[in-house]
Design a protein around this motif. Structure first.
Motif, PDB file in Angstrom:
ATOM      1  N   VAL A   1       0.865  -1.347   0.017  1.00 25.28           N
ATOM      2  CA  VAL A   1       0.100   0.072   0.049  1.00 25.28           C
ATOM      3  C   VAL A   1       0.831   1.317   0.067  1.00 25.28           C
ATOM      4  N   GLY A   2       1.739   1.199   0.884  1.00 22.50           N
ATOM      5  CA  GLY A   2       2.916   2.459   0.852  1.00 22.50           C
ATOM      6  C   GLY A   2       3.671   2.519  -0.595  1.00 22.50           C
ATOM      7  N   ALA A   3       3.794   1.477  -0.955  1.00 22.85           N
ATOM      8  CA  ALA A   3       4.317   1.731  -2.456  1.00 22.85           C
ATOM      9  C   ALA A   3       3.863   2.336  -3.477  1.00 22.85           C
ATOM     10  N   MET A   4       2.207   1.941  -3.218  1.00 23.66           N
ATOM     11  CA  MET A   4       1.362   2.416  -4.247  1.00 23.66           C
ATOM     12  C   MET A   4       0.977   3.949  -3.927  1.00 23.66           C
ATOM     13  N   LEU A   5       1.047   4.327  -2.656  1.00 23.96           N
ATOM     14  CA  LEU A   5       0.833   5.768  -2.466  1.00 23.96           C
ATOM     15  C   LEU A   5       2.092   6.763  -2.608  1.00 23.96           C
TER      16      LEU A   5
END
Length: 415
Positions: free
Chosen positions: A188-192
């Protein structure tokens, strides 16, 4: 570079290639692929239900509302497939000319709808989002990267496998709709943080998820906030209609974002007690102000927090107000700009309420549970956008496009 960062970067690179193909696909070809995907979902029903049963068995710590969102049955799988087929039947917004103008120098200008590009969807519980979001993005010419919650991992994989097989059989790129293969929160952090990888992120979930996305995202966010929705029963409401609408708005499905969470009643409404008693008899817990408590015994006292709570269960806050302006003041202070409704036979009062209520969806003499893309004739939806920019309300095909200016000249220069 972390493993999650590399994973999302690689998925994004493949999605970017797929997006270019999708943007050029004719509407008929996209529609055919979606119809094949709908058939594949129907054929995969036993596999999808078996996967969902495993998810449900492991979800004993979830709230009743979250379990309801997670649960699939034959009817919900068929509705999911029907939703994909309904998207295929919609008009393709890509290439639509929004407006045109010709300048005095003869330069002809037009605004044309185009896909956004690569869209990331981060969602919790609802496995149907896998099909809805994937199909909507694809029909609008976008590639999608989906990251569902761990509680629905098995269901999401089964749905994605069927959806992807159908889309590929219809000629869409294999990477048109990708599902992040890990439940590691680092993804999720990588997508954000995926500026240049994703063109937009759409969160579907609770306040915690949405808050994290808005706080951390380095790409544009199409936010779907909580549904702290209101029904206002005006003094001029028809009693039978008011009773039907309030019961449906609260209790038809308590776990969806369109469910009513607060009931506002005009003090001049002649007989409110039957509404409150009917709610209690239907199993709804009421938390009311002093007027509500005095009217019907057994109603718990509402706290300040109750006016700001999205319960997503059979609990309803009740407040008596001094007319529509007081109702609008309450909604402005406590609402989430999602969906609010007025019940009245007074057309002037209704129109004033519709103009003044600052919500994505405002209804007159109708249940808040109509806050749904399918009910609006948009097919499936990617969410209810409660912000003020780009798209608002149910976001479907048109909300997943942007536009570009196209100029056609005959040698004009700015000399």
């Amino acid at each position: 570079m972390t493993d999650a960062t590399q994973l999302i970067a690689e998925m994004g690179a493949r999605a970017r290639i797929a997006a270019r193909v999708l943007a050029a696909m004719p509407a008929a070809a996209k529609a055919d692929a979606l119809r094949r995907a709908a058939d594949a979902l129907r054929d995969a029903e036993p596999t999808i239900l078996a996967a969902n049963a495993d998810d449900m068995a492991a979800a004993d710590t979830l709230s009743p509302a979250m379990r309801d969102r997670l649960r699939l049955d034959s009817g919900r799988v068929q509705a999911m497939a029907d939703g994909v087929a309904a998207i295929a039947a919609l008009d393709d917004p890509v290439g639509q000319v929004i407006d045109t103008r010709t300048r005095p120098n003869g330069l002809a200008l037009s605004r044309v709808r185009v896909p956004i590009g690569v869209i990331g969807i981060i969602y919790e519980s609802r496995p149907n989002v896998t099909a809805d979001a994937g199909a909507l993005c694809a029909m609008a010419g976008n590639a999608a990267i989906l990251r569902g919650g761990s509680e629905a991992a098995r269901s999401n994989r089964a749905i994605h496998a069927a959806l992807s097989a159908g889309l590929s059989a219809g000629g869409m790129p294999a990477d048109a709709v990708q599902l992040v293969p890990t439940t590691d929160r680092a993804a999720v952090g990588a997508m954000l943080a995926g500026e240049g990888i994703l063109d937009m992120v759409v969160p579907r979930g609770g306040k915690g998820l949405v808050a994290r996305v808005q706080a951390e995202a380095r790409v544009p966010v199409l936010a779907h906030l909580d549904g702290n929705n209101h029904v206002y029963v005006d003094a001029a409401a028809a009693p039978d209609m008011a009773l039907r609408i309030v019961l449906d708005a609260k209790l038809r499905r308590t776990g969806i974002c369109g469910a009513a969470e607060t009931l506002l009643i005009d003090r001049a409404y002649p007989d409110p007690a039957p509404i409150l008693r009917a709610l209690i008899e239907a199993g709804c817990e009421l938390r009311g102000d002093a007027s509500a408590q005095a009217l019907v015994p057994g109603i718990a006292a509402a706290t300040a927090a109750d006016w700001d709570t999205e319960y997503l269960e059979s609990i309803l806050a009740v407040r008596f107000v001094d007319g529509p302006d007081a109702a609008l003041d309450h909604i402005a202070r406590h609402g989430s700009h999602h969906t609010d409704a007025i019940v009245t036979e007074d057309g002037a009062t209704a129109e004033a309420f519709l103009r003044a209520a600052d919500s994505a969806i405002v209804l007159w003499n109708a249940s808040t549970q109509f806050a749904d893309g399918g009910e609006f004739g948009l097919g499936a939806e990617i969410g209810i956008a409660t912000g003020r920019l780009h798209a608002r309300g149910p976001v479907a095909l048109e909300g997943l496009t942007t536009y570009k200016w196209v100029g056609r000249g005959s040698g004009q220069i700015r000399g």
